[in-house]
Design an enzyme around this catalytic site. Structure first.
Site, PDB file in Angstrom:
ATOM      1  N   GLU A  31       0.870  -1.171   0.000  1.00 26.68           N
ATOM      2  CA  GLU A  31       0.000   0.000   0.000  1.00 26.68           C
ATOM      3  C   GLU A  31       0.908   1.223   0.000  1.00 26.68           C
ATOM      4  O   GLU A  31       1.803   1.318   0.838  1.00 26.68           O
ATOM      5  CB  GLU A  31      -0.885  -0.009   1.246  1.00 26.68           C
ATOM      6  CG  GLU A  31      -1.874   1.127   1.188  1.00 26.68           C
ATOM      7  CD  GLU A  31      -2.788   1.228   2.398  1.00 26.68           C
ATOM      8  OE1 GLU A  31      -2.761   0.341   3.269  1.00 26.68           O
ATOM      9  OE2 GLU A  31      -3.513   2.232   2.451  1.00 26.68           O
ATOM     10  N   ARG A 257       5.385 -12.922   9.578  1.00 28.35           N
ATOM     11  CA  ARG A 257       6.054 -11.672   9.249  1.00 28.35           C
ATOM     12  C   ARG A 257       7.368 -11.574   9.999  1.00 28.35           C
ATOM     13  O   ARG A 257       7.585 -12.262  10.990  1.00 28.35           O
ATOM     14  CB  ARG A 257       5.164 -10.461   9.522  1.00 28.35           C
ATOM     15  CG  ARG A 257       4.765 -10.280  10.965  1.00 28.35           C
ATOM     16  CD  ARG A 257       3.572  -9.345  11.088  1.00 28.35           C
ATOM     17  NE  ARG A 257       3.849  -8.005  10.623  1.00 28.35           N
ATOM     18  CZ  ARG A 257       3.183  -7.392   9.635  1.00 28.35           C
ATOM     19  NH1 ARG A 257       2.229  -8.006   8.995  1.00 28.35           N
ATOM     20  NH2 ARG A 257       3.466  -6.172   9.302  1.00 28.35           N
ATOM     21  N   LYS A 267       4.425   0.639   9.513  1.00 31.89           N
ATOM     22  CA  LYS A 267       4.543   1.905   8.804  1.00 31.89           C
ATOM     23  C   LYS A 267       3.923   3.045   9.612  1.00 31.89           C
ATOM     24  O   LYS A 267       4.394   4.169   9.545  1.00 31.89           O
ATOM     25  CB  LYS A 267       3.862   1.799   7.437  1.00 31.89           C
ATOM     26  CG  LYS A 267       4.729   1.061   6.427  1.00 31.89           C
ATOM     27  CD  LYS A 267       4.122   1.140   5.041  1.00 31.89           C
ATOM     28  CE  LYS A 267       3.070   0.061   4.874  1.00 31.89           C
ATOM     29  NZ  LYS A 267       2.614  -0.092   3.488  1.00 31.89           N
TER      30      LYS A 267
END
Ligand code: ATP
Ligand code: MG
Length: 558
Positions: A31, A257, A267
């Site tokens: 994104e 992850r 982020k």
């Protein structure tokens, strides 16, 4: 290099063998709401790596369904960082926003077949109606609307008739499902905000769970590799695709992850650090972003090797940041040319060396790489050495320079300290020495041994430079576990040393050039030095490798 094996590659191989998949197509779907970080690098290496290994392709897809947080700046940075890591998506660059019309059409299909409805409940009410893990949900009073009414309302939602939050489109699945994601999840919400690519064409934006699987299907992705938090969303991923006439049937596979010690990775948090000025920007060399690592002096090879070594697994874990540093040292040790620099200079005058004389001494550029050759380093009567390499009253086990003590100057001569000169404050201002002219190159013809070897630069030939020493950005191993993660920022994560003395060859360093400063570590020329009167170097990493110790502790807890 040995072939990489893991459960994802095994699955892909099985699908190929069984013939359920022709050519492998993966995608990396960031994104554009921030810069990429080392966690993304794991996903990039995995997606591009799998595609490459099985002769398929990997798409770069910007998952831009959230207009408020996204920006063109991030799109450019993402492209740059992936290329820098060494991966290429060719012509396969896509934007989720390019599929908005198509997704809208699929939503109409669901409505027509009675599998989606417009709900007038507020988001708080939807939450309250959803039930809990132990209690089933309650159907919305709007759940029974006819397809005709839903089509009309949904079209008017698109036309901008209704304010934000007043209505949503929901899938009609099962309000009693044990999986909360299946209790009539929201597919579309009204958002009157401009999108960086579609402008004001839309005031209706799809939710991730509806959009992502369709993006994958439209691109004929075969294996949609994502992180574990989407495992519970997989039934919804499958439901959407099973209930629509999509051109392909991708399969979602989840992996753990990457988490790193002493690092925050989301982020949202990284953006906070940038906005609050805790760092100088997304590419601050202390940031775990690709741009930050690059500026720090990390190489794409080191990052790719790190990703290879951590592998992929189905269980969440935290990797010691020392492993990342270890991979970097391994790479730089083989490649970085050596140079001499003095960070905290102390003047040395060699009394018996003729005034005005200078000579060029030969220094090895890289002992690990004979092909790197040698260079000439100027030597003269006045030198700088590291202040820490001299002790007026030497401590036990201190083998470097001290009154009456002889040491080797690397690639130079043996020198002996004969006098200490102090300033008015009583600090050592200068050290007087004598040298042995028969020890040129650092070897004594009589076989005389010295215990210490120190680095140095010639005072008149050296040039001034700024060096930035970095420490971990956070002072605890798991900052995210703190009540207030911003309270554990390390106040000493950056120390700037002006007036360092660099050997002349370093004056020609270009941004991104990486050297091993002998005995000090690896240093990378920073862009800030480009327009300044003197070079600026970032310390990439020190020389001492602590990974072996940590690895031993991890495999043997006793
Ligand atoms: P963040 O949590 O940092 O905001 P994100 O998941 O929201 O990350 P995306 O831009 O959606 O960021 O991520 C793009 C891809 O990178 C996704 O497929 C995501 O699963 C993967 N990814 C993100 N963070 C990590 C991580 N720490 N380890 C491995 N893969 C990651
Ligand atoms: Mg995400």
């Amino acid at each position: 290099m040995s072939e990489q094996r893991d459960f994802i590659r095994d699955t892909v191989r099985q699908d190929l063998d069984a013939g359920t998949v022709g050519a492998v197509v993966t995608r990396f779907p960031p994104e554009p709401n921030g810069y990429l970080h080392i966690g993304h690098a794991k996903s990039i290496c995995l997606n591009f790596g799998v595609a490459e290994e099985f002769g398929g392709r990997c798409h770069l897809r910007f998952d831009d369904t959230n207009p408020e947080k996204e920006d063109e700046e991030y799109i450019d940075a993402i492209r740059r960082d992936i290329r820098w890591l060494g991966f290429d998506w060719g012509e396969h660059e896509y934007f989720a926003s390019d599929y908005f019309e198509r997704m809208y059409g699929y939503a109409l299909d669901l409505i027509r077949s009675g599998k989606a409805y417009v709900d007038d409940l507020s988001s708080d009410e939807i939450k309250a109606y959803r039930g809990t893990l132990t209690e089933p949900g309650t159907p919305s009073p709007y759940r029974g609307r006819s397809p005709e009414e839903n089509l009309d309302l949904f079209r008017r939602m698109r036309d901008g008739e209704f304010p934000d939050g007043s209505r949503v489109l929901r899938a009609k699945i099962d309000m009693a499902s044990p999986n909360l994601n299946m209790r009539d999840p929201t597919l579309y919400r009204i958002k009157h905000s401009s999108h960086h690519r579609t402008g004001d064409a839309w005031c209706l934006y799809p939710m991730y769970d509806f959009a992502h699987c369709l993006e994958d299907a439209v691109e004929s992705v075969t294996h949609s590799i994502c992180t574990l938090e989407f495992e519970d969303h997989r039934p919804l991923y499958d439901w959407v695709l099973d209930n629509l006439p999509v051109p392909a049937r991708p399969r979602q596979i989840e992996f753990a992850r990457l988490n790193l010690t002493y690092t925050v990775m989301s982020k949202r948090r990284l953006l906070h650090l940038v906005r609050e000025g805790a760092v100088s920007g997304w590419d601050d060399p202390r940031m775990p972003t690709i741009a930050g690592l690059k500026r720090r002096g990390y190489t794409p090879e080191a990052i790719r090797e790190f990703c290879r070594r951590i592998g992929v697994a189905k269980r969440d874990s935290t990797v010691a940041v020392e492993l990342l540093e270890h991979c970097l040292r391994e790479d730089l040790n083989l490649r970085a040319p050596r140079a001499m620099a003095v960070l905290d200079p102390l003047k040395v005058v060699i009394d018996n060396y003729p005034e005005g004389k200078e000579e060029m001494l030969e220094a090895v550029n890289n002992p690990e790489d004979p092909g790197a050759g040698t260079r000439k380093v100027p030597f003269s009567r006045e030198l700088y050495i590291e202040r820490a390499d001299f002790m007026e009253v030497p401590a036990r086990k201190f083998h470097r320079l001290a009154p009456g003590r002889e040491v080797r100057l690397r690639y130079g001569y043996f020198i002996t300290c004969v006098e200490t000169v102090k300033n008015d404050a009583g600090d050592v201002a200068e050290v007087r020495c004598v040298y042995d002219p028969h020890t040129r190159g650092g070897y004594s013809p009589d076989g005389r041994k010295v215990k210490g070897t120190i680095h140095w630069v010639s005072a008149p030939h050296s040039r001034e430079g700024t060096v930035r020493l970095y420490d971990r950005l956070f002072s605890v191993e798991n900052p995210a576990a703190e009540e207030d993660w911003t309270s554990v920022l390390n106040p000493d994560s950056l120390r700037t040393l002006a007036r360092c003395r660099l050997e002349p060859s370093l004056g020609g360093a270009r941004t991104g050039d990486i050297f091993q400063f002998e005995r000090l570590g690896y240093f990378c020329a920073d862009p800030d030095g480009e327009n300044a009167s003197e070079p600026v170097f970032n310390r990439t990493v020190g020389l001492r490798d602590t990974w072996a110790k940590i690895a031993a502790r991890e495999t043997d807890p006793a």
